[in-house]
Motif scaffolding. Structure first.
Motif, PDB file in Angstrom:
ATOM      1  N   ARG A   1      50.212  26.726  48.293  1.00 17.15           N
ATOM      2  CA  ARG A   1      49.382  25.530  48.427  1.00 17.15           C
ATOM      3  C   ARG A   1      48.427  25.434  47.238  1.00 17.15           C
ATOM      4  N   ASP A   2      47.923  26.587  46.844  1.00 15.72           N
ATOM      5  CA  ASP A   2      46.987  26.625  45.726  1.00 15.72           C
ATOM      6  C   ASP A   2      47.673  26.280  44.392  1.00 15.72           C
TER       7      ASP A   2
ATOM      8  N   ARG B   1      48.615  22.578  44.084  1.00 17.35           N
ATOM      9  CA  ARG B   1      47.571  21.634  44.498  1.00 17.35           C
ATOM     10  C   ARG B   1      47.588  20.299  43.734  1.00 17.35           C
ATOM     11  N   ASP B   2      47.739  20.330  42.401  1.00 17.05           N
ATOM     12  CA  ASP B   2      47.643  19.101  41.622  1.00 17.05           C
ATOM     13  C   ASP B   2      48.990  18.693  41.032  1.00 17.05           C
TER      14      ASP B   2
ATOM     15  N   ALA C   1      50.275  18.359  48.623  1.00 17.76           N
ATOM     16  CA  ALA C   1      49.861  17.818  47.328  1.00 17.76           C
ATOM     17  C   ALA C   1      50.372  16.394  47.122  1.00 17.76           C
TER      18      ALA C   1
END
Ligand code: KG4
Ligand code: ZN
Length: 667
Positions: free
Chosen positions: A39-40, A43-44, A77
């Motif tokens: 997820r980290d 993220r973008d 995301a």
């Protein structure tokens, strides 16, 4: 694919477990099965490329977890997930594979693939995340040491035989990695209408395996040499290697026409398949750019993957040795003259009631003991099969059924580990084992080989490279055979050598004057004969039993043993003088005999000779000796044997390799 994205000027975050740097991209180390971490790192992102391929042996655990984590991360995301897939879910097909071909996997990995694709498309259907699948057949190309390409390009680059993993005359298509990468990039940029489905990535027109391999040879500038990986090799591989076991279930693909229909992709996208020859040229260049890679792929495997102790940072070979010529299943691991670990199983007890080794019983025992002994030796050496850089195996002389088991295992381990194979001579192994405890052999020495099947006086130079010269051999029984036969006469158990050694401790070696065969002034000086000595013992025992007294077993044993020791010592010491050698190397099972050792020690000292004898445990058959010999061969850059090398139960000793030594051509 990363490079493709970078080339297009797109910002790329390359995530691998170790954080391998990729030029022009941000490299991140993370575990794909770790959902919060995914997820980290996602993220973008606008697009998440799921191109993971965990090691085969961890597939079932890692793949679903990673896919779930990536679907969730891409969903969170708002990114598109592009999934790189293969064609294993289709199973055995009788027509070109299309995106709507029935899913009917025949391998456990095909089943898993089908499930993962289902998972990826279902998430799209539920509206959780936009997904699209790019599906490619077996991969090859620069940058991947794949199942398909690794064995082909490396071998062809060196002009050696390529083994095709199935029927080479069936048509096939394959996924050229730059094409697959370009197609996946194209899918990531495609309009939303292209998502929620599977696309077969573009492939060039089908050719046969043979045509493919011939083109690789042509590009490499060598005459084509094509063989097959036979079903027997595959079966043997599966027995010994978890990786091979996993890979073997996919080989059905090469036993059927293997065609992918890419017409849907071609109708909608611009990316076209690179033609075979251009791909072959680029792949060959990639292999050649790194000679190590070529050698590794070729199985010449002199790449040292093994790092150790005082050599920390310097890599050395690690040789797995396998011995099954008689009744001992021996496995050893030797690296740079150092024995790292070994294991030995014996079927001796099973033969005891027959008074000698029964070949079929020995062979079955080898079969049962092989894998456990390899495991034990690896454990003791604290290394993995993957650390092994070469396999050496006894290919003769010995009992044919017994040799076959070891040779098959040796081939299987070599094939499974992707390393070269050395089919070595058992007796050269007996000689080589001495380097483990006493260091390199001198430039030249006289060797006395005294085993159960052989007795020879030899002139030995560089064991790995030079021809071994026979000064003399036995014309009838071998020394060990005489021990075994005399033991039977005396009612001692099999094997006779150790039993006589024990019995003789309480006997008088001068009690009976047995003959010293062929030691007369007019006898051939380096020739042995033990059959007459055995007969002399038999006559004495017979004559004695006629007198009705109890047989003085210790005296007979000690006197016989003395006759053997004296005969061996006289001839060996004289041979050293004759050859101008200052070192005598005594090896083989009979070199374990306490009196043979002590008398030889005395006589050599008196003659000013250095005596080298391996420690008792390594005199009789074992795996360490074969590994020690393999280690010498690897370090001498001797070319390994092909995987179809045959055993020879009667092989005469001419050198380390059963079928002769070839030095590796200087690259
Ligand atoms: O070298 P090896 O283990 O197998 C072959 O390659 O033949 O040698 C086995 C022979 C057997 O004949 C055995 O009786 C003999 O070596 N042997 C001995 C002793 N230990 C083994 N002979 C005399 N004294 C011993 N202590
Ligand atoms: Zn032996």
């Amino acid at each position: 694919m990363c490079t493709d994205l970078v080339r297009r000027g797109l910002p790329v975050r390359a995530v691998t477990r170790s954080g391998t740097p990729v030029e022009g991209a941000e490299a991140v180390a993370a575990d794909a099965t770790d959902a919060p971490a995914m997820r980290d790192v996602c993220r973008d992102a606008a697009v998440v490329h799921h191109c993971l391929n965990p090691p085969f042996t961890t597939w079932r655990a890692a793949f679903p977890a990673a896919t779930r984590a990536l679907l969730a991360a891409a969903g969170a995301a708002g990114a598109r997930l592009v999934f790189a897939d293969d064609t294993w879910m289709y199973g055995k097909v009788d027509a070109p594979m299309r995106e709507d071909t029935t899913v009917a996997p025949v391998s456990s990995k095909g089943v898993l693939r089908a499930w993962l694709a289902e998972m990826v498309l279902a998430a799209h259907a539920r509206g959780e995340v936009e997904t699209v699948i790019g599906r490619a057949p077996e991969l090859w190309g620069p940058g991947v040491e794949s199942l398909l390409a690794a064995g082909i390009f490396g071998e062809a680059a060196q002009g050696r035989t390529v083994r095709w993993p199935g029927d080479p005359d069936l048509p096939m298509t394959a996924g050229y990695t730059p094409d697959v990468g370009a197609a996946l990039v194209e899918l990531s940029l495609a309009p939303a209408s292209a998502t929620g489905r599977v696309w077969h990535t573009p492939v060039p027109p089908a050719i046969t395996g043979r045509q493919f391999v011939e083109r690789v040879f042509a590009a490499a500038g060598h005459e084509p040499r094509i063989g097959r990986i036979t079903p027997a090799m595959v079966a043997a591989m599966r027995l010994v290697s978890p990786i091979a076991r996993e890979g073997a279930e996919l080989l059905y693909q090469f036993e059927q026409p293997f065609l992918v229909d890419d017409s849907a992709f071609r109708a909608s996208f611009a990316t076209r398949a690179t033609d075979w020859d251009a791909g072959i040229a680029a792949t060959l260049a990639w292999y050649r750019a790194d000679p190590d890679r070529t050698r590794r792929a070729a199985g010449a495997g002199l790449r040292a993957r093994h790092q150790r102790g005082q050599n920390a940072g310097v890599s050395t070979p690690l040789v797995l040795g396998i011995e099954t010529s008689c009744d001992e299943t021996g496995v050893g691991l030797v690296s740079g003259g150092v024995l790292l670990g070994d294991a030995l199983a014996s079927s001796m007890e099973e033969h005891a009631r027959f008074g000698g080794v029964v070949p079929e019983v020995a062979a079955r025992a080898h079969l049962e003991a092989m894998a456990p002994m390899v495991r034990t030796a690896l454990q003791r050496a604290q290394v993995d099969l993957a650390d092994v850089t070469a396999v050496a195996v006894t290919a003769g002389p010995g009992l044919s059924p017994a040799l076959q088991v070891g040779l098959a295992a040796g081939k299987a381990y070599a094939l499974a580990a992707g390393v070269p194979l050395y089919a070595v001579h058992h007796l050269a192994g007996h000689a080589a084992v001495d380097v483990l405890d006493h260091g390199p052999l001198p430039e030249r020495c006289v060797a006395l080989i005294v085993s159960g099947g052989h007795t020879s006086l030899l002139s030995v130079g560089d064991l790995a490279r030079d021809e071994i010269v026979h000064l003399g051999d036995t014309v009838d029984d071998a020394a060990g055979e005489a021990f075994d036969k005399v033991a039977r006469l005396l009612g001692l158990p099999y094997p006779g050598g150790p039993a006589i050694d024990r019995a003789a401790r309480d006997g008088d070696p001068r009690a009976i004057a047995f003959p010293r065969p062929l030691t007369g002034p007019s006898d051939p000086p380096w020739t042995f004969s033990f059959s007459g000595l055995k007969t002399a013992v038999a006559r004495w025992v017979e004559a004695h039993s006629d007198t009705g007294g109890t047989l003085p077993v210790p005296d007979v044993a000690a006197s016989f043993q003395e006759a053997v020791a004296d005969t061996l010592a006289r001839k060996a010491v004289a041979a050293c003088a004759d050859q101008g050698a200052d070192t005598l190397l005594m090896v083989g099972g009979v070199a374990a005999n306490s009196r043979v050792r002590s008398l030889m020690e005395e006589r050599c000292a008196a003659a000013g000779l250095t005596l080298r004898v391996p420690p008792i445990r390594l005199c009789t058959d074992n795996g360490a000796m074969i590994a020690a010999l393999g280690d010498l061969l690897v370090r001498a850059d001797v070319e390994p044997d092909p995987l179809d090398v045959a055993a020879d139960p009667r092989a005469r000793l001419t050198g380390a390799l059963l079928h002769g030594i070839r030095a590796l051509p200087v690259a």
